[in-house]
Design a protein around this motif. Structure first.
Motif, PDB file in Angstrom:
ATOM      1  N   UNK A   9     -18.989  -0.512  -1.174  1.00 48.97           N
ATOM      2  CA  UNK A   9     -19.151  -0.799   0.239  1.00 48.97           C
ATOM      3  C   UNK A   9     -18.203  -1.900   0.712  1.00 48.97           C
ATOM      4  N   UNK A  10     -17.366  -2.395  -0.178  1.00 49.53           N
ATOM      5  CA  UNK A  10     -16.422  -3.420   0.228  1.00 49.53           C
ATOM      6  C   UNK A  10     -15.378  -2.833   1.166  1.00 49.53           C
ATOM      7  N   UNK A  11     -14.851  -3.717   1.985  1.00 46.76           N
ATOM      8  CA  UNK A  11     -13.815  -3.307   2.947  1.00 46.76           C
ATOM      9  C   UNK A  11     -12.455  -3.352   2.270  1.00 46.76           C
ATOM     10  N   UNK A  12     -11.667  -2.307   2.494  1.00 43.85           N
ATOM     11  CA  UNK A  12     -10.310  -2.261   1.961  1.00 43.85           C
ATOM     12  C   UNK A  12      -9.395  -3.044   2.893  1.00 43.85           C
ATOM     13  N   UNK A  13      -8.730  -4.056   2.371  1.00 44.10           N
ATOM     14  CA  UNK A  13      -7.793  -4.853   3.158  1.00 44.10           C
ATOM     15  C   UNK A  13      -6.438  -4.161   3.139  1.00 44.10           C
ATOM     16  N   UNK A  14      -6.045  -3.607   4.285  1.00 42.81           N
ATOM     17  CA  UNK A  14      -4.762  -2.917   4.395  1.00 42.81           C
ATOM     18  C   UNK A  14      -3.741  -3.935   4.896  1.00 42.81           C
ATOM     19  N   UNK A  15      -3.268  -4.753   3.967  1.00 39.56           N
ATOM     20  CA  UNK A  15      -2.302  -5.795   4.331  1.00 39.56           C
ATOM     21  C   UNK A  15      -0.937  -5.182   4.630  1.00 39.56           C
ATOM     22  N   UNK A  16      -0.575  -4.130   3.882  1.00 40.18           N
ATOM     23  CA  UNK A  16       0.652  -3.397   4.181  1.00 40.18           C
ATOM     24  C   UNK A  16       0.369  -1.904   4.080  1.00 40.18           C
ATOM     25  N   UNK A  17       1.291  -1.107   4.565  1.00 36.65           N
ATOM     26  CA  UNK A  17       1.024   0.332   4.689  1.00 36.65           C
ATOM     27  C   UNK A  17       0.743   0.996   3.348  1.00 36.65           C
ATOM     28  N   UNK A  18       1.342   0.493   2.285  1.00 39.18           N
ATOM     29  CA  UNK A  18       1.173   1.137   0.986  1.00 39.18           C
ATOM     30  C   UNK A  18      -0.114   0.731   0.277  1.00 39.18           C
ATOM     31  N   UNK A  19      -0.808  -0.298   0.778  1.00 37.47           N
ATOM     32  CA  UNK A  19      -2.151  -0.588   0.270  1.00 37.47           C
ATOM     33  C   UNK A  19      -3.045   0.630   0.501  1.00 37.47           C
ATOM     34  N   UNK A  20      -2.935   1.213   1.683  1.00 41.85           N
ATOM     35  CA  UNK A  20      -3.738   2.392   2.007  1.00 41.85           C
ATOM     36  C   UNK A  20      -3.210   3.627   1.288  1.00 41.85           C
ATOM     37  N   UNK A  21      -1.880   3.783   1.245  1.00 38.93           N
ATOM     38  CA  UNK A  21      -1.292   4.947   0.570  1.00 38.93           C
ATOM     39  C   UNK A  21      -1.706   4.990  -0.899  1.00 38.93           C
ATOM     40  N   UNK A  22      -1.637   3.849  -1.582  1.00 35.64           N
ATOM     41  CA  UNK A  22      -2.025   3.811  -3.006  1.00 35.64           C
ATOM     42  C   UNK A  22      -3.500   4.119  -3.181  1.00 35.64           C
ATOM     43  N   UNK A  23      -4.330   3.623  -2.260  1.00 33.85           N
ATOM     44  CA  UNK A  23      -5.773   3.804  -2.382  1.00 33.85           C
ATOM     45  C   UNK A  23      -6.158   5.283  -2.352  1.00 33.85           C
ATOM     46  N   UNK A  24      -5.482   6.061  -1.493  1.00 36.29           N
ATOM     47  CA  UNK A  24      -5.848   7.471  -1.381  1.00 36.29           C
ATOM     48  C   UNK A  24      -4.904   8.375  -2.167  1.00 36.29           C
ATOM     49  N   UNK A  25      -3.965   7.793  -2.906  1.00 36.79           N
ATOM     50  CA  UNK A  25      -3.075   8.584  -3.748  1.00 36.79           C
ATOM     51  C   UNK A  25      -1.963   9.285  -3.005  1.00 36.79           C
ATOM     52  N   UNK A  26      -1.509   8.706  -1.893  1.00 35.75           N
ATOM     53  CA  UNK A  26      -0.415   9.303  -1.122  1.00 35.75           C
ATOM     54  C   UNK A  26       0.917   8.718  -1.576  1.00 35.75           C
ATOM     55  N   UNK A  27       2.015   9.430  -1.393  1.00 40.60           N
ATOM     56  CA  UNK A  27       3.336   8.909  -1.783  1.00 40.60           C
ATOM     57  C   UNK A  27       3.699   7.657  -0.990  1.00 40.60           C
ATOM     58  N   UNK A  28       4.383   6.730  -1.674  1.00 41.32           N
ATOM     59  CA  UNK A  28       4.889   5.522  -1.020  1.00 41.32           C
ATOM     60  C   UNK A  28       6.337   5.789  -0.624  1.00 41.32           C
ATOM     61  N   UNK A  29       6.569   5.918   0.670  1.00 38.49           N
ATOM     62  CA  UNK A  29       7.872   6.335   1.169  1.00 38.49           C
ATOM     63  C   UNK A  29       8.750   5.171   1.613  1.00 38.49           C
ATOM     64  N   UNK A  30       8.128   4.074   2.024  1.00 42.70           N
ATOM     65  CA  UNK A  30       8.870   2.966   2.623  1.00 42.70           C
ATOM     66  C   UNK A  30       7.953   1.748   2.616  1.00 42.70           C
ATOM     67  N   UNK A  31       8.507   0.544   2.466  1.00 39.01           N
ATOM     68  CA  UNK A  31       7.641  -0.636   2.449  1.00 39.01           C
ATOM     69  C   UNK A  31       6.956  -0.936   3.775  1.00 39.01           C
ATOM     70  N   UNK A  32       7.487  -0.407   4.888  1.00 40.23           N
ATOM     71  CA  UNK A  32       6.947  -0.765   6.196  1.00 40.23           C
ATOM     72  C   UNK A  32       6.404   0.427   6.979  1.00 40.23           C
ATOM     73  N   UNK A  33       6.595   1.641   6.483  1.00 42.46           N
ATOM     74  CA  UNK A  33       6.136   2.848   7.183  1.00 42.46           C
ATOM     75  C   UNK A  33       5.521   3.814   6.180  1.00 42.46           C
TER      76      UNK A  33
END
Length: 306
Positions: A9-33
């Motif tokens: 139940x903890x909140x995921x801190x999406x400090x940068x776009x790839x924090x969320x991408x890694x969490x759901x297993x999506x490709x990391x395409x760019x550090x800012x997008x």
């Protein structure tokens, strides 16, 4: 409750776009997008996110019991929702893997630094809309946004991790199309809500007749928006669509009209300021002069000589 359930139940801190991408297993395409197509993910879970980035989400299926701040909501098929840094949204992780359909576009404020788009961002008021004010897209509108996201994703894959002007241009196209589609939605709602202005004026009347001004001072756009269960930005944009003027100016006109009535009925300037919710008579005098072009005392003098 065990530790595992508590962690879920903890909140995921999406400090940068790839924090969320890694969490759901999506490709990391760019550090800012990040552009994510949920349909392609094999191991996806819900997450309740605290964003430090901008996000645009398209739901291609019905999503139930999502969280926005302290409220829950359902997101309808082909709905588009935007979040801005500092906002919290999503659905708490239960540990269960899910299959969901749709798209997400996340971008870091740093991406915009020094660009014309950075200066334009304040115009995209929909980033502060509530989730119940999501953009309900037609099939054609959805396809327009998805095509741009697909093009942006292809550009990111060949961008060698540098941000090209093409990336910024595509991002701005996405934001401008969303603004256009929202304008159409607001226009439609304005036609359906042709009594909104009457209810707005009645709400302001009750603000004074019920003595609410004694505790809260002058009425605000936020207070009025809450009376209609809308976010301040959505309410303001809806009023502007209907009147061509801002909600703030509409409130000020109401207050100044009431000021005239109080002065004409024999109230002193200080009494009028107090009855309107001003902290100081000087503040009332300044607003009155800005609105009418002369001070309350000069206004009363002018009336005596008419």
């Amino acid at each position: 409750m065990n530790i595992f359930a508590s962690e879920m139940k903890q909140i995921l801190k999406v400090h940068n776009v790839n924090d969320y991408a890694r969490y759901i297993g999506a490709p990391e395409l760019h550090p800012l997008v990040s552009v994510i197509h949920y349909d392609e993910l094999e191991h996806c879970r819900h997450s309740l996110n605290n964003y430090d980035v901008y996000g645009i989400f398209i739901a291609d299926e019905m999503l139930e019991e999502l969280t926005y701040g302290l409220t829950t909501y359902d997101l309808h098929r082909h709905a588009l929702m935007c979040v801005a840094p500092g906002q919290i949204g999503g659905k708490a992780d239960t540990g269960e893997e899910i299959q969901t359909k749709g798209w997400a576009l996340l971008f870091d404020p740093e991406l915009l630094h020094g660009t014309d788009l950075e200066r334009r961002m304040t115009a995209y008021t929909y980033f502060s809309y509530n989730t119940n004010e999501a953009l309900l897209m037609s099939d054609d509108q959805r396809q327009t946004i998805v095509t741009l996201m697909e093009t942006l994703r292809r550009e990111l894959k060949c961008d060698d991790r540098h941000t090209s002007p093409i990336v910024i241009a595509l991002l701005q196209l996405v934001l401008e199309h969303i603004a256009r589609f929202y304008a159409k939605q607001l226009s439609t709602e304005a036609i359906k809500s042709n009594d909104l202005l009457t209810r707005f004026e009645n709400l302001l009347g009750r603000y004074y007749s019920d003595g609410i001004y004694r505790e809260h001072g002058l009425p605000t756009v936020k207070y009025c928006a809450q009376g209609f269960f809308l976010s301040p930005n959505y309410f303001g944009d809806l009023i502007k669509e209907m009147t061509g003027d801002t909600a703030g100016n509409t409130i000020r006109r109401f207050v100044m009209k009431r000021a005239q009535e109080l002065l004409i009925s024999g109230h002193s300037i200080s009494q009028t300021a107090d009855e309107l919710g001003f902290d100081y008579p000087q503040h009332f005098t300044r607003m009155f002069k800005r609105h009418y072009g002369l001070s309350p005392s000069d206004y009363l003098k002018q009336r005596k000589h008419q």
